[in-house]
Scaffold this active site. Sequence first.
Site, mmCIF file in Angstrom:
data_model
loop_
_atom_site.group_PDB
_atom_site.id
_atom_site.type_symbol
_atom_site.label_atom_id
_atom_site.label_comp_id
_atom_site.label_asym_id
_atom_site.label_seq_id
_atom_site.Cartn_x
_atom_site.Cartn_y
_atom_site.Cartn_z
ATOM 1 N N ASP A 193 64.781 -57.789 -114.912
ATOM 2 C CA ASP A 193 63.534 -57.900 -114.055
ATOM 3 C C ASP A 193 62.787 -56.501 -114.145
ATOM 4 O OD1 ASP A 193 65.738 -56.239 -112.934
ATOM 5 O OD2 ASP A 193 64.916 -56.594 -110.891
ATOM 6 N N ALA B 222 64.909 -52.116 -106.575
ATOM 7 C CA ALA B 222 64.001 -51.091 -106.512
ATOM 8 C C ALA B 222 63.668 -50.368 -105.187
ATOM 9 C CB ALA B 222 62.529 -51.538 -106.692
ATOM 10 N N CYS C 127 91.251 -34.217 -97.752
ATOM 11 C CA CYS C 127 90.543 -33.321 -96.902
ATOM 12 C C CYS C 127 91.874 -32.892 -95.993
ATOM 13 C CB CYS C 127 89.574 -33.990 -96.149
ATOM 14 S SG CYS C 127 87.940 -34.200 -97.068
ATOM 15 N N CYS D 10 86.888 -34.679 -92.039
ATOM 16 C CA CYS D 10 87.318 -35.887 -92.623
ATOM 17 C C CYS D 10 88.805 -35.951 -92.481
ATOM 18 C CB CYS D 10 86.822 -36.058 -94.041
ATOM 19 S SG CYS D 10 87.399 -37.563 -95.004
ATOM 20 N N ASP E 15 74.974 -54.942 -115.250
ATOM 21 C CA ASP E 15 73.446 -54.500 -114.879
ATOM 22 C C ASP E 15 72.691 -54.679 -116.544
ATOM 23 O OD1 ASP E 15 71.055 -53.919 -114.075
ATOM 24 O OD2 ASP E 15 71.524 -52.084 -113.483
#
Lengths: 494, 494
Positions: free
Chosen positions: A128, A196, A284, A279, A93
Amino acid sequence: MRDHFELRDGDAAGRIGELTVPRAGVTVETPALMPVINPNIRTVAPARLRSEFGAEILITNSYIINSNEDLRERALDVGLHELLDFDGAIVTDSGSFQLAEYGDIDVTTREILQFQHDIGSDVGTPVDIPTPPDVPREQAERELATTEEALADAEDVDTGEMLVNAPVQGSTYPDLREEAGRHADGTELDVFPVGAVVPLMNSYRYADMIDVVAGAKRGLGRDAPVHLFGAGHPMMFALAVAAGCDLFDSAAYAIYARDDRYMTVRGTEHLEDIEYFPCSCAVCSAHGPDELREFDDEERERLLAEHNLHVSFAEIRRIKQAIRSGNLLELVESRARSHPAMLDGYRALLDHADQLEREDPVSKGSFFYLSNESARRPEVRRHHERVGRIDADSRVLLTQGGKPSGDAFDAVWRVVPPFGPFPRALSETYPLTAEVPERTDREACEAAAEGVARVAAANPDSSFVLAHDGWPDSALERVPEGVEIETVGSDERE
Amino acid sequence: MRDHFELRDGDAAGRIGELTVPRAGVTVETPALMPVINPNIRTVAPARLRSEFGAEILITNSYIINSNEDLRERALDVGLHELLDFDGAIVTDSGSFQLAEYGDIDVTTREILQFQHDIGSDVGTPVDIPTPPDVPREQAERELATTEEALADAEDVDTGEMLVNAPVQGSTYPDLREEAGRHADGTELDVFPVGAVVPLMNSYRYADMIDVVAGAKRGLGRDAPVHLFGAGHPMMFALAVAAGCDLFDSAAYAIYARDDRYMTVRGTEHLEDIEYFPCSCAVCSAHGPDELREFDDEERERLLAEHNLHVSFAEIRRIKQAIRSGNLLELVESRARSHPAMLDGYRALLDHADQLEREDPVSKGSFFYLSNESARRPEVRRHHERVGRIDADSRVLLTQGGKPSGDAFDAVWRVVPPFGPFPRALSETYPLTAEVPERTDREACEAAAEGVARVAAANPDSSFVLAHDGWPDSALERVPEGVEIETVGSDERE
């Protein structure tokens, strides 16, 4: 067709694809989950993400690396793959998130892309503007123009074999998202993050998220790999894939773990509220909640992060299997029942049934009618289009019951809610092999009535008798005037 | 209250209970899954079932043991717990299944119960007649009479501390099931298997299964521990628990594994059709489907059985957690989307909303509206009853919108579909803290209109104005004549 992304299989607008990442020398199968690696904190080591969880691709932040002198030097020196000890594909990023959070960053697209290239990133990102939801349209347009300039700058940088992201912005204006998608698709860039959307997800606005994604998808070509940027909760993966998203990134697995939050495909629980782990993962199965609470902070955080990863990667596998089996929308039906906002998201997805229908395969596994919403699925829409193109004989019985003993009709068509009528010869074709409940509902009967209307409209010179099995008035009202209506049983006596 | 079964928590007709099994010296928490152990074949060793999967109770067949000289001698010699190497509770079946399959067995209830006692069983079973579905009523009644004689015989046997099952039969006649439940509940016996439902489950008749269970439950007292005999597929555990079942037994985990069948909470897949394991268990995280297919038969069978057990026990934990959190029906909503027949099952369960309502706690977690079916939940029913007992002021605005600025009304009540109107003071009480979708549906509006009708009927001297937000005609038709109807927005101008 982009030569670095190939579609292998599809269901609704979801697909299994292969993203070739030349710089890493790997092919990543999508839908894929990219764990986010904070270069400063390693909750689960990247090498373990690959060997134990099957991560083929991860994402880290080049802005953080660039901003820290020590990290920057080491990254430039040994490269990102050695720095992180990961031999899959690495996406970086750019700092846009920091830009959105703090209002300003001190690098340009050209600088940060060059830096990403220099440290050996496999997929780079320009700077951006992540325009938030609900801003004035003028702001969304102005910031979108800036994002589009950043894409142009990115095209100018010589990034060699590195793939480059082309983010799609436009706030909560679906038409701007569509325009942004079309623009991004027209660049030479490679991967398309829908940006976004995190504020939408944080406030459970899944319907708005779907409208935004559907807008971007209309602008992007079908062969564009789409990354739903910031989406890391397994609860919404199936919905987002069905809308056409291919890549997800999860910082949540680690951030939630730090905060004792436990992910499931039905939502998030706080560890302190759990008495039984819902789970089957190794964490778990080996530990109970009381036991986990007693570990020291670091161990507990690591185990919770591992659970969160197990759940997330299992959901990605489940989605791929659903696409292969042709029952992705059946999985979405189930996930839509995790929260009312997810139901809104599914209902919003069905508002785009025509758009889904254009990508949905003609034949899949077995169609399951699983709720009133199923009546609005793209397969029902397509059947109505198709049956409206069939020439009918001059006197046709459309019946939910058996074949009558008399021969007063030139043809007898079957009627199955939600599809409505079809010639018997089509009974064994998709989606008419559907499994439907015995206890049908209004929406199914109404959709079937629309099918009757289509058939009648396409054959104005034919006469039709509809023998229905207890349809409500709201369905019978949709049957056109000229169609004679009986109930099943009455036709069997003929 | 039976002193060997205590209810700890509840949701709908589901509950967490503690079954004290005195002979084993253990307490079993329900809902519980009892793996079936074939005395001749051990796919997964009983000791591992306890240590790795958490099984507190299992079930084996005393008829098979009794029929095999070697097994019989060893069982009589060392006892069942040492024979199986299991220190939890052991239930023994009687051979009724063999009776149903082969038409005849060579033991009586008295003999087999004595034998079960002698080999150290913790819960024994008489020889009942598992009457199949859809038989003539006379046959169902006749065989039920025989089963009831077997229960009387069982009461006569001196079984010491051993608990004894009292099977509830009656075929697909809910009233016979109710009568059988009432009779069994009146005996001195301890645990109540609802029998002969396997043929219903095998043919996906979940709606009929629910009607049968609801019948038996009406006859049995609330404190009766109920075993849904032969039910071992995790897909339907949540539905069955919500209907009031406490114990399940799974032979399926092993039988399916032998046949390369892979269980999920959404159905069954054949290993050859799986490309991605849709599961987070240790087996599915460590191996891919291709890898599993390459193991030799024995290893593959064992691993598939382990997967099937992981999925099954995780679902039981998930159900218990849902009961604790008060969102069991939300879990059922999700499971109802695994197959149209499961949707039928859920719709059938909601036909018994009044019966569920009598056991459902007054306050739970947050009510989630997750489908049109949610409008029929017992909590909606109860709200309507309750709001129909409230005295209203003489001029009341019932509104989905904000509070009007004028003061033309003596009171302003909120209206939230599916509940309908309620005084603002109740806003923070269950279930009115519900999360509901933005995109509501006809069924929610119609249920809300029923609420309006209840309030109006209870207050014939008051006048009401309903300000609704776009209700369909089908809902507005249910609003009584005297209530003035506006749309929100119009009331805000007042």
